[in-house]
Motif scaffolding. Structure first.
Motif, PDB file in Angstrom:
ATOM      1  N   ALA A  37       0.915  -1.393  -0.195  1.00  0.00           N
ATOM      2  CA  ALA A  37       0.025  -0.002  -0.136  1.00  0.00           C
ATOM      3  C   ALA A  37       1.030   1.443  -0.064  1.00  0.00           C
ATOM      4  N   VAL A  38       1.939   1.374   0.834  1.00  0.00           N
ATOM      5  CA  VAL A  38       3.032   2.396   0.789  1.00  0.00           C
ATOM      6  C   VAL A  38       3.427   2.632  -0.438  1.00  0.00           C
ATOM      7  N   ALA A  39       3.995   1.502  -1.092  1.00  0.00           N
ATOM      8  CA  ALA A  39       4.630   1.533  -2.449  1.00  0.00           C
ATOM      9  C   ALA A  39       3.618   1.909  -3.459  1.00  0.00           C
ATOM     10  N   ALA A  40       2.471   1.584  -3.553  1.00  0.00           N
ATOM     11  CA  ALA A  40       1.492   2.011  -4.393  1.00  0.00           C
ATOM     12  C   ALA A  40       1.057   3.455  -4.379  1.00  0.00           C
ATOM     13  N   GLY A  41       0.899   3.950  -3.202  1.00  0.00           N
ATOM     14  CA  GLY A  41       0.516   5.050  -2.924  1.00  0.00           C
ATOM     15  C   GLY A  41       1.496   6.274  -3.228  1.00  0.00           C
ATOM     16  N   GLY A  42       2.612   5.867  -3.180  1.00  0.00           N
ATOM     17  CA  GLY A  42       3.768   6.770  -3.331  1.00  0.00           C
ATOM     18  C   GLY A  42       3.942   6.921  -4.904  1.00  0.00           C
ATOM     19  N   TRP A  43       3.799   5.779  -5.424  1.00  0.00           N
ATOM     20  CA  TRP A  43       3.659   5.754  -7.156  1.00  0.00           C
ATOM     21  C   TRP A  43       2.694   6.505  -7.411  1.00  0.00           C
ATOM     22  N   GLY A  44       1.506   6.383  -6.995  1.00  0.00           N
ATOM     23  CA  GLY A  44       0.271   7.140  -7.385  1.00  0.00           C
ATOM     24  C   GLY A  44       0.499   8.419  -7.181  1.00  0.00           C
ATOM     25  N   LEU A  45       0.997   8.977  -6.208  1.00  0.00           N
ATOM     26  CA  LEU A  45       1.298  10.556  -5.905  1.00  0.00           C
ATOM     27  C   LEU A  45       2.110  11.121  -6.910  1.00  0.00           C
ATOM     28  N   SER A  46       3.253   9.896  -7.250  1.00  0.00           N
ATOM     29  CA  SER A  46       4.228  10.492  -8.274  1.00  0.00           C
ATOM     30  C   SER A  46       3.641  10.999  -9.506  1.00  0.00           C
ATOM     31  N   LEU A  47       2.320  10.491  -9.851  1.00  0.00           N
ATOM     32  CA  LEU A  47       1.838  10.569 -11.230  1.00  0.00           C
ATOM     33  C   LEU A  47       1.258  12.116 -11.151  1.00  0.00           C
ATOM     34  N   LEU A  48       0.917  12.861 -10.162  1.00  0.00           N
ATOM     35  CA  LEU A  48       0.311  14.144  -9.912  1.00  0.00           C
ATOM     36  C   LEU A  48       1.329  15.058 -10.506  1.00  0.00           C
ATOM     37  N   PRO A  49       0.785  16.337 -11.233  1.00  0.00           N
ATOM     38  CA  PRO A  49       1.577  17.206 -11.751  1.00  0.00           C
ATOM     39  C   PRO A  49       2.156  17.923 -10.626  1.00  0.00           C
ATOM     40  N   VAL A  50       3.521  18.299 -10.594  1.00  0.00           N
ATOM     41  CA  VAL A  50       3.964  18.862  -9.436  1.00  0.00           C
ATOM     42  C   VAL A  50       4.494  20.170 -10.061  1.00  0.00           C
ATOM     43  N   HIS A  51       4.668  20.576 -11.049  1.00  0.00           N
ATOM     44  CA  HIS A  51       5.182  21.755 -11.932  1.00  0.00           C
ATOM     45  C   HIS A  51       4.122  22.628 -12.361  1.00  0.00           C
ATOM     46  N   CYS A  52       3.376  22.882 -11.156  1.00  0.00           N
ATOM     47  CA  CYS A  52       2.259  23.757 -11.638  1.00  0.00           C
ATOM     48  C   CYS A  52       2.326  25.116 -10.945  1.00  0.00           C
ATOM     49  N   VAL A  53       1.741  26.426 -11.668  1.00  0.00           N
ATOM     50  CA  VAL A  53       1.725  27.477 -11.398  1.00  0.00           C
ATOM     51  C   VAL A  53       0.324  27.962 -10.982  1.00  0.00           C
ATOM     52  N   PRO A  54       0.028  29.009 -10.339  1.00  0.00           N
ATOM     53  CA  PRO A  54      -1.195  29.516 -10.061  1.00  0.00           C
ATOM     54  C   PRO A  54      -1.898  29.823 -11.626  1.00  0.00           C
ATOM     55  N   LYS A  55      -3.008  29.867 -11.608  1.00  0.00           N
ATOM     56  CA  LYS A  55      -3.835  29.821 -13.021  1.00  0.00           C
ATOM     57  C   LYS A  55      -3.709  31.425 -13.266  1.00  0.00           C
ATOM     58  N   ALA A  56      -3.485  32.321 -12.689  1.00  0.00           N
ATOM     59  CA  ALA A  56      -3.231  33.832 -13.083  1.00  0.00           C
ATOM     60  C   ALA A  56      -2.018  33.901 -13.733  1.00  0.00           C
ATOM     61  N   ARG A  57      -0.983  33.166 -13.481  1.00  0.00           N
ATOM     62  CA  ARG A  57       0.397  33.324 -14.203  1.00  0.00           C
ATOM     63  C   ARG A  57       0.619  32.059 -15.363  1.00  0.00           C
ATOM     64  N   ALA A  58      -0.312  31.194 -15.555  1.00  0.00           N
ATOM     65  CA  ALA A  58      -0.162  30.181 -16.314  1.00  0.00           C
ATOM     66  C   ALA A  58      -0.192  30.897 -17.811  1.00  0.00           C
ATOM     67  N   ALA A  59       0.625  30.287 -18.704  1.00  0.00           N
ATOM     68  CA  ALA A  59       0.472  31.015 -20.309  1.00  0.00           C
ATOM     69  C   ALA A  59      -0.604  30.161 -20.792  1.00  0.00           C
ATOM     70  N   GLY A  60      -1.511  31.076 -21.478  1.00  0.00           N
ATOM     71  CA  GLY A  60      -2.736  30.478 -22.103  1.00  0.00           C
ATOM     72  C   GLY A  60      -3.760  30.285 -21.063  1.00  0.00           C
ATOM     73  N   ALA A  61      -3.710  30.620 -20.058  1.00  0.00           N
ATOM     74  CA  ALA A  61      -5.137  30.282 -19.175  1.00  0.00           C
ATOM     75  C   ALA A  61      -6.044  31.149 -19.252  1.00  0.00           C
ATOM     76  N   VAL A  62      -7.218  30.758 -19.417  1.00  0.00           N
ATOM     77  CA  VAL A  62      -8.296  31.556 -19.293  1.00  0.00           C
ATOM     78  C   VAL A  62      -8.822  32.440 -18.149  1.00  0.00           C
ATOM     79  N   ARG A  63      -9.551  33.380 -18.205  1.00  0.00           N
ATOM     80  CA  ARG A  63      -9.695  34.129 -17.069  1.00  0.00           C
ATOM     81  C   ARG A  63     -10.956  33.496 -16.310  1.00  0.00           C
ATOM     82  N   ALA A  64     -10.930  33.580 -15.024  1.00  0.00           N
ATOM     83  CA  ALA A  64     -12.456  32.981 -14.218  1.00  0.00           C
ATOM     84  C   ALA A  64     -13.626  33.733 -14.778  1.00  0.00           C
ATOM     85  N   GLY A  65     -14.402  32.959 -14.974  1.00  0.00           N
ATOM     86  CA  GLY A  65     -15.927  33.335 -15.492  1.00  0.00           C
ATOM     87  C   GLY A  65     -16.063  33.314 -16.782  1.00  0.00           C
ATOM     88  N   ARG A  66     -15.008  32.769 -17.695  1.00  0.00           N
ATOM     89  CA  ARG A  66     -15.263  32.885 -19.242  1.00  0.00           C
ATOM     90  C   ARG A  66     -16.267  32.011 -19.270  1.00  0.00           C
TER      91      ARG A  66
END
Length: 92
Positions: A37-66
């Motif tokens: 369970a520990v090994a599978a859980g850690g591997w599953g967490l490794s699939l999450l995107p970690v190179h994220c930026v806030p939506k306001a600073r992301a290139a090509g992001a649409v504004r809220a409410g669009r």
């Protein structure tokens, strides 16, 4: 400074725990469900995107409410029939 040390400490501790589980699964004949369970859980967490930026600073992001605006416009144009002008450019 304390928050950054805490994050690094947590990451290091969880990394050590994951490697312990993986090595125990690979090398110990009595490894069980906990290690799996520990090994599978850690591997599953490794699939999450970690190179994220806030939506306001992301290139090509649409504004809220669009999408809300797009649905509102679509619903108001659907409610009223299209207008025809006397001198249209299309076939009659």
């Amino acid at each position: 400074m304390t928050g950054s040390i805490g994050r690094w400490g947590a990451a290091l501790g969880l990394g050590v725990l994951w490697w312990w589980a993986v090595l125990r699964l690979a090398l110990a004949p009595d490894a069980g469900v906990l290690e799996g369970a520990v090994a599978a859980g850690g591997w599953g967490l490794s699939l999450l995107p970690v190179h994220c930026v806030p939506k306001a600073r992301a290139a090509g992001a649409v504004r809220a409410g669009r999408w809300r605006e797009a649905w509102r416009v679509a619903l108001t144009t659907r409610a009223s029939p299209p207008r025809r002008s006397g001198a249209g450019s299309g076939p009659s």
